[in-house]
Design an enzyme around this catalytic site. Structure first.
Site, PDB file in Angstrom:
ATOM      1  N   CYS A  79       0.791  -1.238   0.000  1.00 25.75           N
ATOM      2  CA  CYS A  79       0.000   0.000   0.000  1.00 25.75           C
ATOM      3  C   CYS A  79       0.823   1.289   0.000  1.00 25.75           C
ATOM      4  O   CYS A  79       0.688   2.125  -0.900  1.00 25.75           O
ATOM      5  CB  CYS A  79      -0.938   0.009   1.209  1.00 25.75           C
ATOM      6  SG  CYS A  79      -2.006  -1.434   1.326  1.00 25.75           S
ATOM      7  N   HIS A 133      -1.177   6.484   2.270  1.00 24.24           N
ATOM      8  CA  HIS A 133      -1.097   5.536   3.378  1.00 24.24           C
ATOM      9  C   HIS A 133      -0.899   6.333   4.667  1.00 24.24           C
ATOM     10  O   HIS A 133      -0.067   7.238   4.705  1.00 24.24           O
ATOM     11  CB  HIS A 133       0.051   4.553   3.178  1.00 24.24           C
ATOM     12  CG  HIS A 133       0.001   3.395   4.113  1.00 24.24           C
ATOM     13  ND1 HIS A 133      -0.785   2.284   3.893  1.00 24.24           N
ATOM     14  CD2 HIS A 133       0.610   3.177   5.297  1.00 24.24           C
ATOM     15  CE1 HIS A 133      -0.643   1.435   4.886  1.00 24.24           C
ATOM     16  NE2 HIS A 133       0.195   1.955   5.760  1.00 24.24           N
TER      17      HIS A 133
END
Length: 563
Positions: A79, A133
Site C-alpha cells: 500500500c 497511506h
C-alpha cells in the site's frame, strides 16, 4: 479588401461558430472536476474485466462509458510505496519508500503530488478515507496542507477495524480474517466505507454550486483484510459455488526469494487456529474457498459504495462536468502459486483495474435529465449487461495517472523526469495516456512495458520477507511486464544508498505469457542472462537496463519462433 480573403474568413467564422454550438471545443475549454476513486488491494476481479464470478454492476456501468485499461500495473505491490508512487508519479527507487517508515519530502525529495498540482491550479482538493497511506509515509497528516485544501476525512469507525469485533459461532468476539458482520452490531453502528461514502456524497453536494473546480479523492478500505463487511454480501457467493485458484500449488521452479509467505494473514485469529506450517502452509481447501468467497463479497460491497457516489454525481448535476478515475493501489493473490495477499511481482499482485471517464470524450455528454450512473440493486438477482467501453490492451502503469489526468484537465503538461530527479519538485516518470483515452487504440503497442519491484531481506524465506524495513533489505526483485512476458531479476541491493547492483544476480524468473498466462512455468534458466547483462553494463536506470535486456531476449525468442 480582397473579396476572396473576406469570404475565407467568413467561412472559417461560421465553421467555428457551428463547432461551438455542437460542443466540439467544449471538451478542452471548460474546467472539469476530478473524482478519483481508489480501492484497497483490488485486483481486476470485476465484470468489466471479464471475471465470470464477481458481481460489480456499478463499476461495470462506469466502464461502459469509459476507457478501460486491461493491462495496468502498480510499481510495488504494497500500500504505502504504491500510493506514494502513483500520487507523485515517481517510482519507488525515486521516492525511496519500500516500507511504511519514511516521508518522501524528507527522505527523498520535495516532490509535488497529484492533488497538490491541482490545488496549485485553483482546484479545491479534498480527501476521504485511505488515499495516502496513513502514518509516517504521509507525515501523519495525509500530506496536509501540501496536497489538500482542508484536513482529510477519516471515518471514526476505522479505529475498530483490527479490534475483536468478529463474532464466532459461539458468540465470542475475535480479530479474524473472515469477518462478515451485522452492521447494526458494530461499534458506532456502521463501517468505515459506509462512512466514507456518506462523506464523499456530502462533499459533492457542498461543491455542486462552487465557482472553483474540485479534486475529490475517495479511498475505500476494502477489499483489504480483515474482510469486515456486511454479512448479506456473502449471499451473492454461495460457498458451494466457489472454486480454488486454477494454480494453487507453489511452482517447482519458483525461487525462494520470489515467494511471499503471507504473514499478515497468519496473524489473524481464525488463521492461527489452523496451525499452518511456515512458510508454505498450505491452507486447508475449505478455508481457501471461504477466503475467496469473502474477497469477492468485499468487492461487491465496495462496488455498492462506488455506485452511491456515482449516483450522487447525477443527483447534483455533476456527471457532465466531472472526470472519474477508478483504480486500486495493487492486486491481491487468492491462492495462485500457493500465495495469498500481495507482496510479490506476479500479475495477481501487481495488476490493477484502471478506468477513466471523461464526459464528451469517452462517451457523449449526458442529455438534460439523463442519468449516467443510476444505482443498481445487486441483490435483485439479475446480472446487468453493459457495453465494454473503450478497451486498451497495451501495458500501462499507475505512474501514468498523474500526467494523464493533468492533460485531460487542461493543465500544463508535466515534463519527463531525468534519470536523477531528487532535486526536481515537479516531473513525471510515467507516460501521458490521454491520447489512448481520446482515440480508440488502433494497434497493440508491443514496446510498452510496466516496471514493478519488490524488496526482500534475504534469499531464504523469513518472517519479514513480505515487508522488510529499509535497513533489512538486501535484495530487490525488479520486474518488467510486456504483453508477451514477465521478466524478473532478483539482485543485490544497498539499503543505505537505495541502489541495486544489476550484476549481482541472486535469482530470476521469466514467464512466456502466451503459453503460461498464470506465470507458473519459470523458464529463466533456459537463457544466458548473465552474459547479456555483462554486455549491457550497469545502465543509469534499472528500468532502462531491464528494458534493453528484455529487448535483447525478445529478438532471440522471436528468432527461435517462441514469440
Amino acid at each position: 479588401m480582397n473579396i476572396m480573403f473576406v469570404n475565407t474568413w467568413m467561412w472559417l467564422f461560421l465553421l467555428i461558430l457551428h463547432a461551438l454550438e455542437a460542443g466540439v471545443f467544449a471538451v478542452d475549454s471548460k474546467q472539469f472536476n476530478i473524482l478519483y476513486l481508489i480501492a484497497d488491494d483490488l485486483r481486476p476481479t470485476l465484470g468489466c474485466y471479464s471475471d465470470p464470478v464477481v458481481k460489480s454492476p456499478h463499476i461495470d456501468q462506469l466502464a461502459s462509458v469509459s476507457t478501460v485499461f486491461h493491462n495496468a500495473y502498480a510499481q510495488q505491490a504494497v500500500c504505502g510505496p504504491s500510493r506514494v508512487s502513483f500520487l507523485t508519479s515517481r517510482r519507488p527507487d525515486t521516492t525511496k519508500l519500500y516500507d511504511f517508515n519514511s516521508y518522501w519530502r524528507v527522505h527523498a525529495g520535495n516532490y509535488t503530488t497529484l492533488p497538490q498540482y491541482f490545488k496549485s491550479n485553483g482546484y479545491t482538493t479534498l480527501s476521504v478515507g485511505k488515499v495516502f497511506h496513513p502514518g509516517i509515509a504521509s507525515n501523519h497528516s495525509d500530506d496536509y496542507p501540501y496536497s489538500w485544501s482542508v484536513p482529510p476525512y477519516h471515518p471514526p469507525s476505522f479505529k475498530y477495524e483490527k479490534r475483536k469485533v468478529c463474532k464466532d459461532k459461539d458468540g465470542t468476539l475475535h480479530s479474524n480474517l473472515l469477518c462478515a458482520v451485522d452492521v447494526s452490531e458494530m461499534p458506532l453502528g456502521t463501517l468505515p466505507d459506509i462512512e466514507n461514502t456518506a462523506e464523499a456524497i456530502r462533499l459533492l453536494e457542498s461543491m455542486k454550486d462552487s465557482h472553483n473546480p474540485f479534486f475529490l479523492a475517495v479511498g475505500f478500505y476494502k477489499p483489504h483484510i480483515p474482510f469486515r463487511i456486511p454479512r448479506e454480501y456473502l449471499k451473492l457467493y454461495p460457498i458451494e459455488s466457489m472454486t480454488l485458484a486454477p494454480d494453487p500449488d507453489v511452482p517447482k521452479k519458483l525461487p525462494d526469494v520470489a515467494y511471499n509467505p503471507w504473514t499478515d494473514i497468519r496473524k489473524r485469529e481464525d488463521v492461527q487456529a489452523l496451525n499452518l506450517s511456515f512458510p508454505y502452509g498450505p491452507i486447508p481447501k475449505d478455508f481457501q474457498l471461504q477466503i475467496r468467497q469473502h474477497y469477492f463479497a468485499s468487492v461487491s460491497y465496495v462496488d455498492a459504495q462506488v455506485g452511491k457516489v456515482l449516483q450522487a454525481l447525477d443527483d447534483f448535476g455533476l456527471a457532465k462536468d466531472t472526470i472519474v478515475v477508478f483504480s486500486s493501489d495493487h492486486g491481491w493473490s487468492l491462492g495462485e502459486h500457493g500465495e495469498w495477499a500481495k507482496y510479490s511481482n506476479f500479475d495477481v499482485a501487481t495488476r490493477v483495474p484502471l478506468i477513466v471517464y471523461k464526459p464528451g470524450v469517452t462517451s457523449p455528454f449526458p442529455r438534460p435529465g439523463e442519468k449516467t450512473f443510476p444505482f443498481i440493486d445487486v441483490f435483485q438477482g439479475t446480472r446487468e449487461q453493459f457495453g465494454k467501453g473503450r478497451g486498451v490492451e497495451s501495458v500501462v502503469e499507475l505512474v501514468d495517472v498523474f500526467p494523464t489526468l493533468s492533460n485531460l484537465a487542461g493543465l500544463r503538461p508535466l515534463r519527463r523526469c531525468p534519470s536523477s530527479s531528487f532535486k526536481i519538485e515537479l516531473c513525471t516518470e510515467g507516460s501521458n495516456l490521454a491520447n489512448l483515452i481520446r482515440n480508440q487504440e488502433r494497434e497493440l503497442n508491443r514496446e510498452a512495458f510496466s516496471y514493478s519491484q519488490y524488496p526482500r531481506p534475504s534469499d531464504s524465506i523469513q518472517e519479514n520477507s513480505d515487508l522488510p524495513d529499509l535497513a533489512d533489505i538486501r535484495i530487490m526483485g525488479y520486474s518488467i511486464r510486456s504483453n508477451d512476458y514477465r521478466y524478473t531479476l532478483w539482485v543485490g541491493f544497498d539499503p543505505i544508498r537505495c541502489q541495486p547492483n544489476m550484476t549481482d544476480i541472486h535469482a530470476g524468473e521469466m514467464y512466456l505469457l502466451a503459453e503460461d498466462p498464470g506465470e507458473d512455468n519459470n523458464v529463466f534458466d533456459e537463457f544466458d542472462h548473465a552474459s547479456v547483462l555483462h554486455k549491457l553494463g550497469v545502465l543509469p536506470s534499472w528500468t532502462e537496463s531491464l528494458k534493453h535486456h528484455v529487448i535483447y531476449l525478445s529478438s532471440g525468442l522471436k528468432s527461435k519462433g517462441i514469440l
